[in-house]
Design an enzyme around this catalytic site. Structure first.
Site, PDB file in Angstrom:
ATOM      1  N   HIS A  49       1.091  -1.148   0.228  1.00  0.00           N
ATOM      2  CA  HIS A  49       0.089  -0.068   0.092  1.00  0.00           C
ATOM      3  C   HIS A  49       0.717   1.295   0.163  1.00  0.00           C
ATOM      4  O   HIS A  49       2.202   1.337   0.442  1.00  0.00           O
ATOM      5  CB  HIS A  49      -1.082  -0.038   1.198  1.00  0.00           C
ATOM      6  CG  HIS A  49      -0.311   0.094   2.522  1.00  0.00           C
ATOM      7  ND1 HIS A  49      -0.283  -1.054   3.355  1.00  0.00           N
ATOM      8  CD2 HIS A  49       0.329   1.233   3.042  1.00  0.00           C
ATOM      9  CE1 HIS A  49       0.565  -0.750   4.446  1.00  0.00           C
ATOM     10  NE2 HIS A  49       0.759   0.775   4.486  1.00  0.00           N
TER      11      HIS A  49
HETATM   12  P1  TYD Z   1      -2.195  -4.073   7.472  1.00  0.00           P
HETATM   13  O1  TYD Z   1      -2.707  -2.904   7.176  1.00  0.00           O
HETATM   14  O2  TYD Z   1      -2.733  -5.472   6.928  1.00  0.00           O
HETATM   15  O3  TYD Z   1      -0.582  -4.167   7.658  1.00  0.00           O
HETATM   16  P2  TYD Z   1       0.458  -4.261   6.612  1.00  0.00           P
HETATM   17  O4  TYD Z   1      -0.136  -3.504   5.517  1.00  0.00           O
HETATM   18  O5  TYD Z   1       1.797  -3.387   7.140  1.00  0.00           O
HETATM   19  O6  TYD Z   1       0.869  -5.529   6.493  1.00  0.00           O
HETATM   20  O7  TYD Z   1      -2.718  -4.241   9.046  1.00  0.00           O
HETATM   21  C1  TYD Z   1      -3.098  -5.489   9.784  1.00  0.00           C
HETATM   22  C2  TYD Z   1      -4.284  -5.189  10.885  1.00  0.00           C
HETATM   23  O8  TYD Z   1      -3.919  -4.514  11.680  1.00  0.00           O
HETATM   24  C3  TYD Z   1      -5.349  -4.753  10.186  1.00  0.00           C
HETATM   25  O9  TYD Z   1      -6.618  -5.517  10.628  1.00  0.00           O
HETATM   26  C4  TYD Z   1      -5.435  -3.360  10.513  1.00  0.00           C
HETATM   27  C5  TYD Z   1      -4.884  -3.203  12.008  1.00  0.00           C
HETATM   28  N1  TYD Z   1      -3.805  -2.098  12.102  1.00  0.00           N
HETATM   29  C6  TYD Z   1      -4.584  -1.328  13.299  1.00  0.00           C
HETATM   30  O10 TYD Z   1      -5.460  -1.690  13.864  1.00  0.00           O
HETATM   31  N2  TYD Z   1      -3.917  -0.250  13.643  1.00  0.00           N
HETATM   32  C7  TYD Z   1      -2.744   0.236  12.922  1.00  0.00           C
HETATM   33  O11 TYD Z   1      -2.049   1.354  13.358  1.00  0.00           O
HETATM   34  C8  TYD Z   1      -2.223  -0.875  11.720  1.00  0.00           C
HETATM   35  C9  TYD Z   1      -1.116  -0.469  11.183  1.00  0.00           C
HETATM   36  C10 TYD Z   1      -2.991  -1.864  11.496  1.00  0.00           C
END
Ligand code: TYD
Length: 133
Positions: A49
């Site tokens: 992303h």
């Molecule tokens: P995700 O966006 O999939 O992480 P990445 O893109 O870095 O692999 O996030 C994983 C999960 O954590 C998703 O359910 C959203 C949650 N999350 C939060 O609640 N707060 C946050 O600050 C972040 C980064 C993720």
């Protein structure tokens, strides 16, 4: 694309190392949120992303990982291998984190609270957003 990697100053003595990070001093923005990834399964690639506004500093405080940065025109791969290195990731940069070592802990300092509306999770939409499509 310019890659900005901060080398933080460890306060080392015979007891070991300590790194302190202050907003607007060691980190170029107000730190509104901190999160970290650990127990990352083998072969996993995270991220996929970009953010419209959010800026981040990534610190692999334990173990190692790689980060692919993509501004729509150019891609760069950066290795994070030391707990005193911080990779700056600006807004409008597509990122993928991979090659996590088994013991890795990837700490993220973020300039904004969590806001799903700030994410661009579709690569084609990202290219459009940054004017590369
Ligand atoms: P995700 O966006 O999939 O992480 P990445 O893109 O870095 O692999 O996030 C994983 C999960 O954590 C998703 O359910 C959203 C949650 N999350 C939060 O609640 N707060 C946050 O600050 C972040 C980064 C993720």
């Amino acid at each position: 694309m310019q890659v900005i990697k901060y080398m933080f100053q460890p306060h080392g003595d015979e007891r070991g190392q300590l790194v302190a990070l202050e907003e607007f001093k060691d980190i170029p923005f107000r730190i509104k949120r901190v999160y970290f990834m650990y127990d990352t399964a083998e072969g996993v690639v995270r991220g996929f992303h970009a953010h419209k506004q959010l800026e981040q500093i990534l610190v692999c405080v334990h173990g190692t990982c790689k980060v692919l940065l993509d501004n729509g025109k150019e891609k760069k791969v950066v290795s994070l291998e030391k707990p005193y290195e911080g990779l700056y990731v600006a807004n409008n940069i597509w990122r993928e984190m991979y090659d996590f070592s088994e013991d890795s802990v990837l700490l993220v300092l973020a300039s904004e609270l969590y806001d799903e509306n700030d994410y661009i999770r579709d690569y084609d939409k990202f290219l459009e957003f940054v004017g590369c499509k």
